[in-house]
Design a protein around this motif. Structure first.
Motif, mmCIF file in Angstrom:
data_model
loop_
_atom_site.group_PDB
_atom_site.id
_atom_site.type_symbol
_atom_site.label_atom_id
_atom_site.label_comp_id
_atom_site.label_asym_id
_atom_site.label_seq_id
_atom_site.Cartn_x
_atom_site.Cartn_y
_atom_site.Cartn_z
ATOM 1 N N ALA A 23 154.108 42.831 114.272
ATOM 2 C CA ALA A 23 153.675 42.186 115.515
ATOM 3 C C ALA A 23 153.698 43.174 116.680
ATOM 4 O O ALA A 23 152.778 43.199 117.506
ATOM 5 C CB ALA A 23 154.555 40.980 115.816
ATOM 6 N N ALA A 24 154.727 44.002 116.742
ATOM 7 C CA ALA A 24 154.807 45.006 117.807
ATOM 8 C C ALA A 24 153.676 46.027 117.665
ATOM 9 O O ALA A 24 153.055 46.417 118.659
ATOM 10 C CB ALA A 24 156.157 45.705 117.776
ATOM 11 N N PHE A 25 153.386 46.431 116.433
ATOM 12 C CA PHE A 25 152.298 47.383 116.197
ATOM 13 C C PHE A 25 150.961 46.806 116.651
ATOM 14 O O PHE A 25 150.175 47.475 117.323
ATOM 15 C CB PHE A 25 152.237 47.759 114.713
ATOM 16 C CG PHE A 25 151.025 48.571 114.361
ATOM 17 C CD1 PHE A 25 150.958 49.911 114.702
ATOM 18 C CD2 PHE A 25 149.958 47.997 113.712
ATOM 19 C CE1 PHE A 25 149.842 50.662 114.392
ATOM 20 C CE2 PHE A 25 148.831 48.739 113.396
ATOM 21 C CZ PHE A 25 148.783 50.077 113.736
ATOM 22 N N ARG A 26 150.697 45.549 116.281
ATOM 23 C CA ARG A 26 149.424 44.923 116.681
ATOM 24 C C ARG A 26 149.317 44.805 118.203
ATOM 25 O O ARG A 26 148.259 45.045 118.777
ATOM 26 C CB ARG A 26 149.269 43.560 116.015
ATOM 27 C CG ARG A 26 148.895 43.672 114.538
ATOM 28 C CD ARG A 26 148.612 42.337 113.881
ATOM 29 N NE ARG A 26 149.895 41.748 113.472
ATOM 30 C CZ ARG A 26 150.399 40.619 113.957
ATOM 31 N NH1 ARG A 26 149.753 39.943 114.856
ATOM 32 N NH2 ARG A 26 151.558 40.172 113.520
ATOM 33 N N THR A 27 150.416 44.467 118.855
ATOM 34 C CA THR A 27 150.396 44.343 120.311
ATOM 35 C C THR A 27 150.186 45.700 120.972
ATOM 36 O O THR A 27 149.379 45.823 121.903
ATOM 37 C CB THR A 27 151.717 43.716 120.804
ATOM 38 O OG1 THR A 27 151.880 42.450 120.167
ATOM 39 C CG2 THR A 27 151.714 43.540 122.303
ATOM 40 N N LEU A 28 150.875 46.721 120.487
ATOM 41 C CA LEU A 28 150.711 48.056 121.052
ATOM 42 C C LEU A 28 149.310 48.610 120.793
ATOM 43 O O LEU A 28 148.764 49.340 121.626
ATOM 44 C CB LEU A 28 151.773 49.004 120.496
ATOM 45 C CG LEU A 28 153.191 48.738 121.000
ATOM 46 C CD1 LEU A 28 154.194 49.597 120.238
ATOM 47 C CD2 LEU A 28 153.294 48.982 122.487
ATOM 48 N N ARG A 29 148.728 48.254 119.665
ATOM 49 C CA ARG A 29 147.350 48.674 119.384
ATOM 50 C C ARG A 29 146.385 48.042 120.384
ATOM 51 O O ARG A 29 145.482 48.701 120.892
ATOM 52 C CB ARG A 29 146.976 48.318 117.947
ATOM 53 C CG ARG A 29 145.591 48.797 117.562
ATOM 54 C CD ARG A 29 145.269 48.519 116.116
ATOM 55 N NE ARG A 29 145.503 47.116 115.810
ATOM 56 C CZ ARG A 29 145.653 46.647 114.585
ATOM 57 N NH1 ARG A 29 145.611 47.467 113.560
ATOM 58 N NH2 ARG A 29 145.840 45.365 114.376
ATOM 59 N N ARG A 30 146.578 46.743 120.694
ATOM 60 C CA ARG A 30 145.727 46.083 121.695
ATOM 61 C C ARG A 30 145.888 46.734 123.064
ATOM 62 O O ARG A 30 144.907 46.935 123.788
ATOM 63 C CB ARG A 30 146.046 44.594 121.788
ATOM 64 C CG ARG A 30 145.423 43.770 120.697
ATOM 65 C CD ARG A 30 145.508 42.281 120.998
ATOM 66 N NE ARG A 30 146.855 41.809 121.262
ATOM 67 C CZ ARG A 30 147.687 41.331 120.354
ATOM 68 N NH1 ARG A 30 147.321 41.251 119.101
ATOM 69 N NH2 ARG A 30 148.895 40.918 120.698
ATOM 70 N N VAL A 31 147.112 47.075 123.428
ATOM 71 C CA VAL A 31 147.362 47.746 124.703
ATOM 72 C C VAL A 31 146.642 49.098 124.737
ATOM 73 O O VAL A 31 145.973 49.439 125.718
ATOM 74 C CB VAL A 31 148.884 47.926 124.923
ATOM 75 C CG1 VAL A 31 149.170 48.889 126.067
ATOM 76 C CG2 VAL A 31 149.546 46.584 125.178
ATOM 77 N N ALA A 32 146.748 49.863 123.663
ATOM 78 C CA ALA A 32 146.114 51.180 123.600
ATOM 79 C C ALA A 32 144.598 51.073 123.663
ATOM 80 O O ALA A 32 143.943 51.836 124.386
ATOM 81 C CB ALA A 32 146.535 51.912 122.327
ATOM 82 N N VAL A 33 144.027 50.131 122.932
ATOM 83 C CA VAL A 33 142.573 49.962 122.947
ATOM 84 C C VAL A 33 142.105 49.563 124.347
ATOM 85 O O VAL A 33 141.086 50.060 124.838
ATOM 86 C CB VAL A 33 142.126 48.935 121.879
ATOM 87 C CG1 VAL A 33 140.686 48.520 122.077
ATOM 88 C CG2 VAL A 33 142.325 49.518 120.487
ATOM 89 N N GLY A 34 142.847 48.702 125.013
ATOM 90 C CA GLY A 34 142.487 48.309 126.374
ATOM 91 C C GLY A 34 142.496 49.488 127.328
ATOM 92 O O GLY A 34 141.579 49.643 128.152
ATOM 93 N N HIS A 35 143.505 50.342 127.221
ATOM 94 C CA HIS A 35 143.562 51.515 128.092
ATOM 95 C C HIS A 35 142.452 52.512 127.761
ATOM 96 O O HIS A 35 141.904 53.142 128.658
ATOM 97 C CB HIS A 35 144.934 52.176 128.007
ATOM 98 C CG HIS A 35 145.972 51.457 128.790
ATOM 99 N ND1 HIS A 35 146.777 50.495 128.234
ATOM 100 C CD2 HIS A 35 146.330 51.523 130.095
ATOM 101 C CE1 HIS A 35 147.589 50.023 129.156
ATOM 102 N NE2 HIS A 35 147.338 50.620 130.295
#
Length: 115
Positions: A23-35
Motif C-alpha cells: 500500500a505504501a509503495f502504491r501511494t508513493l508511486r502515485r505521488v511520484a507520477v503526479g510530481h
C-alpha cells in the motif's frame, strides 16, 4: 549458527506486513507520477510559449533579458528546487504515516508510563 539467533528479539522492533508495504509503495508511486507530470508540464511549457507568444522570446525585461531567458535562467531552477522539496517532504510524510510508526500500545522507551 544464524547471527539473528544470538540476540534476543527486541520488543520495540517494528515489522511491516507485506500488505502495508504494498500500500505504501502504491501511494508513493502515485505521488511520484503526479510530481513527474507537473515537472514535465512546466518544462514543456517554456518552449511552447516561445512558439505561441512572440513577446515571450522577443520582449525585454531588466538587463535586456527576454521573459523566456529569465524563466530558463532563474525560474526553472527555483521551480526544480520547489518540486524536489515538495516531493521529498510528501514522500517522507506518506512513508512515515504508513510504515514503521511507533505502536500506540507501548510508550516510547525513554519515558515511563504516566501514573
Amino acid at each position: 549458527m544464524d547471527s539473528s539467533s544470538r540476540f534476543p528479539p527486541d520488543p520495540l522492533d517494528e515489522h511491516d506486513t507485506p500488505a502495508e508495504v504494498d500500500a505504501a509503495f502504491r501511494t508513493l508511486r502515485r505521488v511520484a507520477v503526479g510530481h513527474v507530470v507537473v515537472f514535465v508540464g512546466v518544462v514543456v511549457t517554456v518552449p511552447v510559449l516561445a512558439g505561441l507568444l512572440g513577446w515571450w522570446s522577443q520582449g525585454r525585461l531588466v538587463g535586456g533579458m527576454s521573459p523566456m531567458f529569465a524563466m530558463a535562467a532563474f525560474g526553472l531552477y527555483v521551480f526544480f528546487f520547489g518540486i524536489c522539496l515538495a516531493a521529498a517532504t510528501l514522500s517522507n510524510a506518506v512513508e512515515g504515516r504508513m510504515l514503521g510508526g511507533p505502536s500506540r500500545e507501548s510508550p516510547p522507551p525513554d519515558r515511563a508510563p504516566p501514573r
